[in-house]
Write a protein that holds these residues in place. Structure first.
Motif, short mmCIF file in Angstrom:
data_model
loop_
_atom_site.label_atom_id
_atom_site.label_comp_id
_atom_site.label_asym_id
_atom_site.label_seq_id
_atom_site.Cartn_x
_atom_site.Cartn_y
_atom_site.Cartn_z
N ILE A 1 0.86 -1.17 0.00
CA ILE A 1 0.00 0.00 0.00
C ILE A 1 0.90 1.23 0.00
CG2 ILE A 1 -1.82 1.23 1.21
CD1 ILE A 1 -2.62 -1.47 2.45
N THR A 2 1.11 1.77 -1.19
CA THR A 2 1.97 2.93 -1.35
C THR A 2 1.21 4.02 -2.10
OG1 THR A 2 2.85 2.02 -3.41
CG2 THR A 2 4.09 1.56 -1.39
N LYS A 3 1.76 5.23 -2.12
CA LYS A 3 1.11 6.35 -2.78
C LYS A 3 0.83 6.00 -4.24
CE LYS A 3 1.43 11.27 -3.46
NZ LYS A 3 2.18 12.49 -3.27
N ASN A 4 -0.37 6.34 -4.68
CA ASN A 4 -0.87 6.11 -6.05
C ASN A 4 -1.18 4.65 -6.37
OD1 ASN A 4 -0.80 8.87 -6.66
ND2 ASN A 4 1.36 8.73 -7.20
N ALA A 5 -1.06 3.75 -5.41
CA ALA A 5 -1.44 2.36 -5.65
C ALA A 5 -2.96 2.28 -5.82
CB ALA A 5 -1.00 1.47 -4.49
N GLU A 6 -3.41 1.44 -6.75
CA GLU A 6 -4.83 1.27 -6.99
C GLU A 6 -5.30 0.04 -6.23
OE1 GLU A 6 -7.46 0.05 -10.78
OE2 GLU A 6 -6.17 1.82 -11.08
N LEU A 7 -6.42 0.16 -5.54
CA LEU A 7 -6.95 -0.98 -4.80
C LEU A 7 -8.45 -1.09 -4.98
CD1 LEU A 7 -8.30 0.27 -1.94
CD2 LEU A 7 -5.90 0.59 -1.47
N TYR A 8 -8.96 -2.29 -4.77
CA TYR A 8 -10.38 -2.59 -4.91
C TYR A 8 -10.88 -3.14 -3.59
CZ TYR A 8 -14.63 -4.98 -6.48
OH TYR A 8 -15.92 -5.42 -6.62
N VAL A 9 -11.95 -2.58 -3.06
CA VAL A 9 -12.50 -3.05 -1.78
C VAL A 9 -13.44 -4.21 -2.07
CG1 VAL A 9 -13.81 -2.43 0.26
CG2 VAL A 9 -12.28 -0.76 -0.78
N ARG A 10 -13.04 -5.41 -1.66
CA ARG A 10 -13.82 -6.62 -1.93
C ARG A 10 -14.95 -6.83 -0.93
NH1 ARG A 10 -12.24 -9.35 -5.85
NH2 ARG A 10 -13.20 -11.31 -5.28
N LYS A 11 -14.63 -6.74 0.34
CA LYS A 11 -15.68 -6.89 1.36
C LYS A 11 -15.22 -6.34 2.70
CE LYS A 11 -14.64 -11.77 1.25
NZ LYS A 11 -15.08 -13.14 1.40
N VAL A 12 -16.21 -6.11 3.54
CA VAL A 12 -15.96 -5.63 4.90
C VAL A 12 -16.69 -6.57 5.83
CG1 VAL A 12 -16.27 -3.70 6.49
CG2 VAL A 12 -15.78 -3.24 4.09
N ALA A 13 -16.04 -6.99 6.89
CA ALA A 13 -16.66 -7.89 7.86
C ALA A 13 -17.89 -7.21 8.48
CB ALA A 13 -15.65 -8.26 8.94
N PRO A 14 -18.84 -7.99 9.00
CA PRO A 14 -20.08 -7.42 9.53
C PRO A 14 -19.90 -6.29 10.54
CG PRO A 14 -20.25 -9.79 9.43
CD PRO A 14 -18.83 -9.44 9.06
N LEU A 15 -18.90 -6.36 11.37
CA LEU A 15 -18.68 -5.29 12.35
C LEU A 15 -17.65 -4.28 11.86
CD1 LEU A 15 -18.72 -7.41 15.63
CD2 LEU A 15 -20.56 -6.02 14.65
N GLY A 16 -17.29 -4.34 10.57
CA GLY A 16 -16.39 -3.37 9.98
C GLY A 16 -14.91 -3.68 10.15
N ASP A 17 -14.59 -4.82 10.70
CA ASP A 17 -13.19 -5.16 10.96
C ASP A 17 -12.98 -6.64 10.68
OD1 ASP A 17 -10.59 -4.71 11.76
OD2 ASP A 17 -11.03 -4.83 13.90
N PRO A 18 -12.18 -7.04 9.75
CA PRO A 18 -11.27 -6.29 8.88
C PRO A 18 -11.90 -5.91 7.55
CG PRO A 18 -10.81 -8.60 8.63
CD PRO A 18 -11.93 -8.48 9.65
N VAL A 19 -11.13 -5.17 6.76
CA VAL A 19 -11.49 -4.78 5.40
C VAL A 19 -10.65 -5.63 4.46
CG1 VAL A 19 -11.44 -2.91 3.71
CG2 VAL A 19 -11.97 -2.41 6.10
#
Length: 78
Positions: free
Chosen positions: A33-51
């Motif tokens: 995870i560095t500046k300008n890196a592209e990422l896609y959010v796949r899922k978030v756990a029910p209580l928001g932790d982890p991503v």
């Protein structure tokens, strides 16, 4: 400022800045995870932790505390 902690599932984001210092920032950068890196959010756990994100061809899960250090910007896909 929007952070990875606030990201919505199914969207692409660009990393703008990593906040913090010392071992936490180094660990986040070592995960790719560095500046300008592209990422896609796949899922978030029910209580928001982890991503769970897709980044540089692999899957990565981040704790809420760690994801709050990553400033992001939405990438519009047409």
């Amino acid at each position: 400022m929007k952070t990875l902690k606030d990201a919505e599932v199914g969207n692409y984001y660009s990393v703008k800045k990593i906040h913090g210092s010392g071992p936490l920032k180094r660990r986040i950068m070592d995960m790719g995870i560095t500046k300008n890196a592209e990422l896609y959010v796949r899922k978030v756990a029910p209580l928001g932790d982890p991503v769970q994100i897709s980044l540089r061809g692999y899957e990565l899960s981040l704790r809420k505390d760690d994801s709050s250090c990553v400033e992001i910007e939405l990438i519009e896909r047409g």
